[in-house]
Design a protein around this motif. Structure first.
Motif, short mmCIF file in Angstrom:
data_model
loop_
_atom_site.label_atom_id
_atom_site.label_comp_id
_atom_site.label_asym_id
_atom_site.label_seq_id
_atom_site.Cartn_x
_atom_site.Cartn_y
_atom_site.Cartn_z
N PRO A 114 0.82 -1.21 0.00
CA PRO A 114 0.00 0.00 0.00
C PRO A 114 0.86 1.27 0.00
O PRO A 114 1.98 1.28 0.51
CB PRO A 114 -0.80 -0.10 1.30
CG PRO A 114 -0.76 -1.54 1.67
CD PRO A 114 0.55 -2.05 1.17
N ILE A 115 0.32 2.32 -0.57
CA ILE A 115 0.92 3.65 -0.48
C ILE A 115 0.45 4.26 0.84
O ILE A 115 -0.71 4.11 1.22
CB ILE A 115 0.48 4.52 -1.66
CG1 ILE A 115 1.03 3.94 -2.97
CG2 ILE A 115 0.94 5.96 -1.49
CD1 ILE A 115 0.38 4.51 -4.21
N GLU A 116 1.34 4.91 1.55
CA GLU A 116 0.98 5.51 2.83
C GLU A 116 1.42 6.96 2.89
O GLU A 116 2.50 7.31 2.42
CB GLU A 116 1.61 4.74 3.99
CG GLU A 116 1.10 3.31 4.12
CD GLU A 116 1.63 2.62 5.37
OE1 GLU A 116 2.42 3.26 6.11
OE2 GLU A 116 1.26 1.47 5.61
N ILE A 117 0.56 7.78 3.45
CA ILE A 117 0.85 9.20 3.68
C ILE A 117 0.45 9.52 5.11
O ILE A 117 -0.64 9.17 5.55
CB ILE A 117 0.07 10.11 2.71
CG1 ILE A 117 0.53 9.89 1.26
CG2 ILE A 117 0.24 11.58 3.09
CD1 ILE A 117 -0.28 10.67 0.26
N GLU A 118 1.34 10.17 5.85
CA GLU A 118 1.03 10.60 7.21
C GLU A 118 1.01 12.12 7.25
O GLU A 118 1.96 12.77 6.79
CB GLU A 118 2.03 10.04 8.20
CG GLU A 118 1.98 8.52 8.29
CD GLU A 118 2.94 7.94 9.31
OE1 GLU A 118 3.71 8.73 9.92
OE2 GLU A 118 2.93 6.71 9.50
N THR A 119 -0.07 12.69 7.78
CA THR A 119 -0.19 14.15 7.81
C THR A 119 0.74 14.78 8.83
O THR A 119 1.01 15.98 8.76
CB THR A 119 -1.64 14.56 8.10
OG1 THR A 119 -2.02 14.06 9.40
CG2 THR A 119 -2.59 13.99 7.05
N ALA A 120 1.22 14.00 9.77
CA ALA A 120 2.18 14.46 10.78
C ALA A 120 2.74 13.20 11.45
O ALA A 120 2.19 12.11 11.30
CB ALA A 120 1.50 15.37 11.80
N PRO A 121 3.85 13.34 12.17
CA PRO A 121 4.41 12.16 12.85
C PRO A 121 3.46 11.58 13.89
O PRO A 121 2.59 12.27 14.42
CB PRO A 121 5.68 12.72 13.51
CG PRO A 121 6.01 13.96 12.74
CD PRO A 121 4.69 14.53 12.33
N ASN A 122 3.63 10.29 14.15
CA ASN A 122 2.88 9.59 15.19
C ASN A 122 1.36 9.70 15.01
O ASN A 122 0.65 10.24 15.87
CB ASN A 122 3.27 10.11 16.58
CG ASN A 122 4.76 10.01 16.82
OD1 ASN A 122 5.37 8.99 16.56
ND2 ASN A 122 5.36 11.09 17.32
N PRO A 123 0.84 9.20 13.90
CA PRO A 123 -0.61 9.30 13.66
C PRO A 123 -1.42 8.57 14.70
O PRO A 123 -0.99 7.55 15.26
CB PRO A 123 -0.78 8.66 12.27
CG PRO A 123 0.43 7.82 12.08
CD PRO A 123 1.54 8.50 12.81
N THR A 124 -2.60 9.12 14.98
CA THR A 124 -3.51 8.52 15.96
C THR A 124 -4.80 8.04 15.31
O THR A 124 -5.72 7.62 16.01
CB THR A 124 -3.85 9.54 17.06
OG1 THR A 124 -4.48 10.68 16.46
CG2 THR A 124 -2.59 9.99 17.79
N ALA A 125 -4.89 8.13 13.99
CA ALA A 125 -6.06 7.68 13.25
C ALA A 125 -5.61 7.23 11.86
O ALA A 125 -4.57 7.65 11.37
CB ALA A 125 -7.11 8.78 13.15
N THR A 126 -6.41 6.37 11.25
CA THR A 126 -6.11 5.87 9.91
C THR A 126 -7.34 5.98 9.02
O THR A 126 -8.46 5.67 9.46
CB THR A 126 -5.66 4.39 9.96
OG1 THR A 126 -4.42 4.29 10.66
CG2 THR A 126 -5.49 3.82 8.55
N VAL A 127 -7.12 6.41 7.78
CA VAL A 127 -8.15 6.34 6.74
C VAL A 127 -7.64 5.37 5.69
O VAL A 127 -6.62 5.61 5.05
CB VAL A 127 -8.44 7.72 6.11
CG1 VAL A 127 -9.46 7.58 4.98
CG2 VAL A 127 -8.94 8.69 7.17
#
Length: 222
Positions: free
Chosen positions: A5-18
């Motif tokens: 999968p391709i992954e993008i994190e809006t900021a470090p240490n994510p607390t939610a996933t879409v």
């Protein structure tokens, strides 16, 4: 899955996933630009996961091999449904949800979403998942294996908010099919937020704005 999968994190240490599944013939890159249009800062760091469907022969396209979550035999979409293919992809998506939980994101902080075929997979998997999810999103798609939904859905997601958006000029998944899916879910007692847009089989900025508000609401409440 055919590729990681391709992954993008809006900021470090994510607390939610879409977790967002693409449509027939596309790949995980398809919805990266739309994710970049969303502003979810108010609910903290979010990880977007864009899986890639396996490459399989698709009957309605003359058996041509392309990325697809399941085979499609006819334009009607629900006649001769590819139940084995649907269930294989459901298992693969469940594995992705499990992976997110292993990385520290609880189920109630996960939104499962999809476009077209991806919408079908989001509804099928989300309604049957054994833990409460934050939300289920279906764009320009429909409810697969509708006849088994009532007995197979899990009580954990009976009250999970569902966002459904569809184009009134959609020539791929007719809006009547989407409305029938909406009505079936409402009849089962699910909370459906329904939107229609004057567009083809696509996504528009108004829909993205509505989706943004939905994601902020369900992730804030999760």
């Amino acid at each position: 899955m055919s590729l990681a999968p391709i992954e993008i994190e809006t900021a470090p240490n994510p607390t939610a996933t879409v977790l967002l599944m693409h449509g027939l013939g596309a790949d995980g890159n398809d919805f990266v630009p739309i994710a970049n249009e969303l502003d979810l800062k108010a609910v903290g760091a979010v990880r977007f996961v864009f899986p890639n469907a396996p490459v399989i022969p698709v009957t309605i396209n003359g058996g041509y091999r392309m990325p697809a979550w399941y085979d499609i035999a006819a334009a009607d979409l629900v006649k001769r449904e590819d139940e084995p293919g649907l269930r294989r992809s459901q298992a693969a998506i469940e594995a992705l949800i499990a992976n997110e939980k292993q990385r520290g994101i609880p189920a109630h902080r996960i939104v499962i979403a999809g476009f077209s075929q991806g919408c079908a997979m989001a509804l099928m998997t989300g309604l049957r998942h054994a833990e409460r999810l934050a939300g289920i999103v279906g764009l320009s798609g429909y409810l697969p294996l509708a006849a088994t939904t009532a007995i197979e859905r899990h009580a954990a997601n009976h009250e999970t908010p569902i966002f459904l958006g569809h184009g009134t000029r959609d020539g791929v998944v007719q809006i009547e099919r989407a409305r029938a899916s909406r009505d079936a879910l409402v009849a089962l007692g699910h909370a459906v937020e329904w939107h229609e847009y004057p567009m083809e089989h696509s996504v528009c900025m108004e829909e993205i704005a509505d989706l943004n508000r939905f994601l902020l609401r369900v992730l804030a409440a999760a």
